[in-house]
Design a protein around this motif. Structure first.
Motif, mmCIF file in Angstrom:
data_model
loop_
_atom_site.group_PDB
_atom_site.id
_atom_site.type_symbol
_atom_site.label_atom_id
_atom_site.label_comp_id
_atom_site.label_asym_id
_atom_site.label_seq_id
_atom_site.Cartn_x
_atom_site.Cartn_y
_atom_site.Cartn_z
ATOM 1 N N PHE A 114 -94.792 49.857 94.282
ATOM 2 C CA PHE A 114 -94.610 49.647 92.850
ATOM 3 C C PHE A 114 -93.755 50.741 92.225
ATOM 4 C CE2 PHE A 114 -97.936 46.583 93.271
ATOM 5 C CZ PHE A 114 -97.576 45.641 92.329
ATOM 6 N N VAL A 115 -93.857 51.966 92.779
ATOM 7 C CA VAL A 115 -92.999 53.039 92.265
ATOM 8 C C VAL A 115 -91.539 52.667 92.470
ATOM 9 C CG1 VAL A 115 -92.304 55.422 92.609
ATOM 10 C CG2 VAL A 115 -94.707 54.836 92.532
ATOM 11 N N TYR A 148 -76.022 74.881 89.573
ATOM 12 C CA TYR A 148 -76.606 74.060 90.637
ATOM 13 C C TYR A 148 -78.081 73.790 90.369
ATOM 14 C CZ TYR A 148 -77.863 72.731 95.413
ATOM 15 O OH TYR A 148 -78.332 72.062 96.513
ATOM 16 N N THR A 186 -90.546 53.894 80.486
ATOM 17 C CA THR A 186 -90.750 52.542 81.030
ATOM 18 C C THR A 186 -92.212 52.310 81.369
ATOM 19 O OG1 THR A 186 -89.907 53.452 83.072
ATOM 20 C CG2 THR A 186 -88.469 51.972 81.887
ATOM 21 N N ALA A 215 -92.753 42.866 82.540
ATOM 22 C CA ALA A 215 -93.698 43.701 81.793
ATOM 23 C C ALA A 215 -92.975 44.873 81.148
ATOM 24 C CB ALA A 215 -94.796 44.198 82.722
ATOM 25 N N ILE A 216 -92.014 45.461 81.886
ATOM 26 C CA ILE A 216 -91.313 46.621 81.335
ATOM 27 C C ILE A 216 -90.408 46.210 80.186
ATOM 28 C CG2 ILE A 216 -89.527 48.316 81.901
ATOM 29 C CD1 ILE A 216 -90.861 48.755 84.540
ATOM 30 N N ASN A 225 -90.990 43.757 78.095
ATOM 31 C CA ASN A 225 -91.787 42.982 77.141
ATOM 32 C C ASN A 225 -91.588 41.475 77.281
ATOM 33 O OD1 ASN A 225 -92.629 45.365 76.262
ATOM 34 N ND2 ASN A 225 -91.833 45.198 74.185
ATOM 35 N N ARG A 226 -91.333 41.043 78.509
ATOM 36 C CA ARG A 226 -91.260 39.604 78.768
ATOM 37 C C ARG A 226 -92.489 39.214 79.570
ATOM 38 N NH1 ARG A 226 -87.928 38.522 82.423
ATOM 39 N NH2 ARG A 226 -87.072 40.534 82.995
ATOM 40 N N LEU A 227 -92.539 37.953 79.991
ATOM 41 C CA LEU A 227 -93.688 37.498 80.758
ATOM 42 C C LEU A 227 -93.423 37.482 82.251
ATOM 43 C CD1 LEU A 227 -94.732 34.542 78.527
ATOM 44 C CD2 LEU A 227 -96.132 36.494 79.046
ATOM 45 N N TRP A 279 -86.325 49.519 87.427
ATOM 46 C CA TRP A 279 -86.177 49.040 86.060
ATOM 47 C C TRP A 279 -86.075 50.184 85.070
ATOM 48 C CZ3 TRP A 279 -84.353 44.522 85.798
ATOM 49 C CH2 TRP A 279 -84.575 43.679 86.877
ATOM 50 N N THR A 280 -85.943 51.426 85.595
ATOM 51 C CA THR A 280 -85.759 52.561 84.699
ATOM 52 C C THR A 280 -84.331 53.075 84.741
ATOM 53 O OG1 THR A 280 -88.027 53.200 85.124
ATOM 54 C CG2 THR A 280 -86.615 54.838 84.123
ATOM 55 N N LEU A 281 -83.798 53.260 85.945
ATOM 56 C CA LEU A 281 -82.552 54.011 86.078
ATOM 57 C C LEU A 281 -81.360 53.085 86.223
ATOM 58 C CD1 LEU A 281 -83.797 56.699 88.558
ATOM 59 C CD2 LEU A 281 -83.619 56.852 86.107
ATOM 60 N N TYR A 310 -93.934 51.093 78.310
ATOM 61 C CA TYR A 310 -93.656 49.689 78.036
ATOM 62 C C TYR A 310 -94.386 48.788 79.017
ATOM 63 C CZ TYR A 310 -90.248 50.272 74.394
ATOM 64 O OH TYR A 310 -89.656 50.536 73.201
ATOM 65 N N TRP A 311 -94.482 49.265 80.266
ATOM 66 C CA TRP A 311 -95.109 48.473 81.324
ATOM 67 C C TRP A 311 -96.594 48.295 81.031
ATOM 68 C CZ3 TRP A 311 -94.844 50.355 87.122
ATOM 69 C CH2 TRP A 311 -95.402 49.392 87.948
ATOM 70 N N TRP A 361 -90.633 50.281 89.883
ATOM 71 C CA TRP A 361 -90.621 50.974 88.585
ATOM 72 C C TRP A 361 -89.310 51.743 88.409
ATOM 73 C CZ3 TRP A 361 -94.325 55.716 88.034
ATOM 74 C CH2 TRP A 361 -94.221 56.245 86.757
ATOM 75 N N VAL A 362 -88.874 52.437 89.475
ATOM 76 C CA VAL A 362 -87.610 53.175 89.410
ATOM 77 C C VAL A 362 -86.463 52.216 89.135
ATOM 78 C CG1 VAL A 362 -85.957 54.467 90.790
ATOM 79 C CG2 VAL A 362 -88.335 55.069 90.868
ATOM 80 N N PRO A 411 -96.221 41.440 75.979
ATOM 81 C CA PRO A 411 -94.989 40.648 75.899
ATOM 82 C C PRO A 411 -94.851 39.978 74.542
ATOM 83 C CG PRO A 411 -96.572 39.609 77.346
ATOM 84 C CD PRO A 411 -97.118 40.944 77.006
ATOM 85 N N ASN A 466 -94.092 32.430 85.284
ATOM 86 C CA ASN A 466 -95.464 32.003 84.982
ATOM 87 C C ASN A 466 -95.631 30.501 85.089
ATOM 88 O OD1 ASN A 466 -93.968 31.235 82.837
ATOM 89 N ND2 ASN A 466 -95.428 31.854 81.283
ATOM 90 N N TYR A 516 -76.969 68.200 97.340
ATOM 91 C CA TYR A 516 -78.327 68.526 96.907
ATOM 92 C C TYR A 516 -79.385 68.193 97.955
ATOM 93 C CZ TYR A 516 -76.134 69.292 92.453
ATOM 94 O OH TYR A 516 -75.323 69.773 91.466
ATOM 95 N N VAL A 573 -92.996 42.889 87.223
ATOM 96 C CA VAL A 573 -92.880 44.252 86.698
ATOM 97 C C VAL A 573 -91.691 44.331 85.742
ATOM 98 C CG1 VAL A 573 -92.325 46.611 87.340
ATOM 99 C CG2 VAL A 573 -94.044 45.379 88.595
ATOM 100 N N THR A 625 -92.990 37.332 74.116
ATOM 101 C CA THR A 625 -92.590 35.945 74.330
ATOM 102 C C THR A 625 -93.615 34.996 73.713
ATOM 103 O OG1 THR A 625 -91.788 36.711 76.446
ATOM 104 C CG2 THR A 625 -91.823 34.355 76.098
#
Lengths: 367, 166
Positions: A313-314, B7, B25, A59-60, A62-64, A320-322, B28-29, A317-318, B34, A67, A337, A56, B36
């Motif tokens: 997967f979520v 708040y 993301t 993919a996010i 743009n790599r492979l 590689w986003t934050l 992109y996903w 996904w988080v 890719p 493999n 909060y 993942v 590469t």
């Protein structure tokens, strides 16, 4: 017949007859087989998740991703595990050796214990405790003892800081996560995981996430809090690479490190399955889990995994986003909060039960 | 701002920014392939392998690979040999019946530092960098490449007008 163990025991009794000494053996086997299966399943899924994490990430970005090993790198996780087994097991000279050896197993046991009460759909649950959800919350927080232990025993400043941070973080986030789960308990009136799943149904409007607006919020609070309990980005303070090198596991090598790793990724699946079972209807397809045939039961397992795996997967996904939060942001997020909001959810759900006679938003549709 | 409003604004900001980032993301996903290049696995080696890139495609346009000489334009002026800072080019010419022949044109590719001075100085663009870069071999002498096997006549020197227009 309320769990897999008693089913296995009854099958064994039919096959080999019954006597007091044999019954003891049957009880032992009846619990041993499902326990081993659960350990294996969680370990395997944890391993596969390490691979998927890298895929993942690739993919996010743009790599492979991996493999080389197997088709599309699908055997990479096995190669990783073999590599970890073959590495030299180093224990630092000044470490507290007994604690150092014990810590990874406590972390791993904390993960595996939760697997005992996860309803995998149908009758596939090791033991359907009547305090199942409380047991889950307790077992998840057992991890903090292991992390603190490893941080202390390593006799390393980074490891100790990582352990302290993990203790502060996990203990804080325990509260919103437990409160979010308790909103569902108000609806079911039972802590038993099978009962919670049985109260829901096949269709989305029968799930507890759409029961009322507050359970909907509680689901997301549980998601955020469990990310923090997993020590994953954006809450990965215990292992913050840029500050603490690797945190509590910096002195570990070989399979001891592997246990931390397996526990971390196994925990992703465990929390995803808790969310699935409690909020998303688990493996419920509208049939009785114990009386229906084996084909339907396997279908229930399939439904369960079809809900749990996307949630895993979520989590990836988080990650590689934050970016990582600051530590004061993390604490204020929890105490200012998440905890107030989860208390609001709890009270409002209680009021909802009172006002609407225990009916959800879609109660007409679900009959 | 009123703390109470602040708040709830904080909560909204958190939800908005996180979902915004996660949508990016996700794009992109799911969408972006890719970039590469799987060298050397997915190179075009023959007509059977349809996908993949050829060697010429995977290097950039101004890539400085091995030096090659085009003898249809080489006028044998020896400027490249003279300008080479590390003397890796060796050229010998010979006059036979009023025609100059190049009898030797060796480039020691193992020493070449790819400065490109010979390419710049060549008046007819006969010596150029090719895109070839795969030079691994068992004997370093193989990298001293002979470009002339049998003597070749030099090309006609272009007239001044031609050279300027070119």
């Amino acid at each position: 017949m309320h769990n897999l163990a008693s089913i296995i025991q009854s099958i064994l009794k039919e096959l080999f007859g019954s006597s007091p000494s044999l019954d003891l053996l049957y009880t032992f086997l009846g619990y041993l087989v499902p326990c081993l299966t659960v350990v294996t399943v969680i370990g395997m899924i944890g391993g596969i998740l390490t691979l998927m994490e890298r895929k993942v990430a690739g993919a996010i970005q743009n790599r492979l991703g991996p493999n080389r090993v197997g088709p599309y790198g699908s055997l990479q996780w096995i190669a990783d595990a073999i590599k970890l087994h073959l590495k030299e097991d180093i224990i630092p000279a000044l470490a507290d050796k007994n604690l150092f050896r014990l810590a990874p197993y406590i972390v791993f046991v904390g993960t595996v214990l939760t697997g005992l009460v996860i309803p995998f759909g149908g009758s596939f649950i090791v033991v359907d405790l009547n305090v199942g959800l409380i047991f889950l919350i307790v077992a998840v927080s057992l991890v903090v003892i292991g992390l603190l232990m490893s941080g202390w025993a390593s006799n390393n400043k980074w490891a100790l800081l990582g352990g302290i941070r993990s203790a502060a973080q996990i203990v804080s986030y325990e509260i919103p996560s437990a409160l979010a789960l308790l909103t569902v308990i108000l609806i079911t009136g039972s802590f038993s995981m099978q009962k919670i799943v049985a109260e829901q149904g096949l269709f989305p409007w029968q799930w507890f996430i759409f029961y009322n607006p507050f359970t909907f919020i509680a689901f997301f609070i549980f998601g955020i809090a469990s990310l923090a309990e997993l020590n994953r980005v954006p809450f990965d303070f215990p292992e913050a690479e840029s500050e603490l090198v690797s945190g509590y596991n910096v002195e570990y090598s070989s399979m001891r490190f592997g246990f931390f790793f397996a526990a971390e990724f196994g925990n992703i699946f465990v929390t995803a399955s808790i969310a699935t079972a409690v909020f998303l209807g688990g493996g419920n397809i509208g049939l009785d889990p114990y009386e229906s045939g084996i084909g339907y039961q396997l279908l229930m397992v399939l439904v369960f995994f079809a809900k749990a795996i996307p949630l895993c997967f979520v989590s990836l996904w988080v990650r590689w986003t934050l970016p990582r939060l600051r530590i004061d942001q993390m604490m204020s997020m929890c105490w200012k909060y998440l905890i107030p909001i989860s208390f609001v959810c709890l009270t409002c759900t209680a009021l909802w039960m009172l006002v609407f006679n225990g009916n959800g938003i879609f109660w007409r549709m679900s009959g | 701002m009123n703390p109470a409003i602040q708040y709830f604004k904080n909560i909204w900001d958190a939800i908005y920014t996180v979902s915004f980032g996660m949508i990016i993301t996700l794009k992109y996903w799911v969408k972006e392939p890719p970039i590469t290049i799987e060298y050397p696995d997915r190179l075009k080696k023959g007509p059977l392998i349809l996908s993949g890139n050829s060697l010429e495609e995977i290097v950039s346009d101004r890539f400085r690979g091995y030096l090659t000489v085009d003898f249809s334009t080489c006028i044998g002026c020896l400027q490249c040999m003279i300008t080479c800072p590390i003397d890796i080019i060796a050229i010998e010419t010979e006059k036979r019946d009023d025609v100059r022949f190049i009898t030797r044109f060796d480039i020691n590719q193992s020493k070449c530092m790819y400065c490109g001075l010979c390419v710049e100085v060549c008046p007819t663009d006969a010596i150029v960098h090719s895109k070839r870069f795969e030079g691994a071999c068992y004997d370093i002498k193989e990298l001293c490449i002979r470009h002339v096997e049998t003597a070749v006549p030099v090309a006609k020197r272009p007239s001044k007008g031609e050279a300027e227009s070119a």
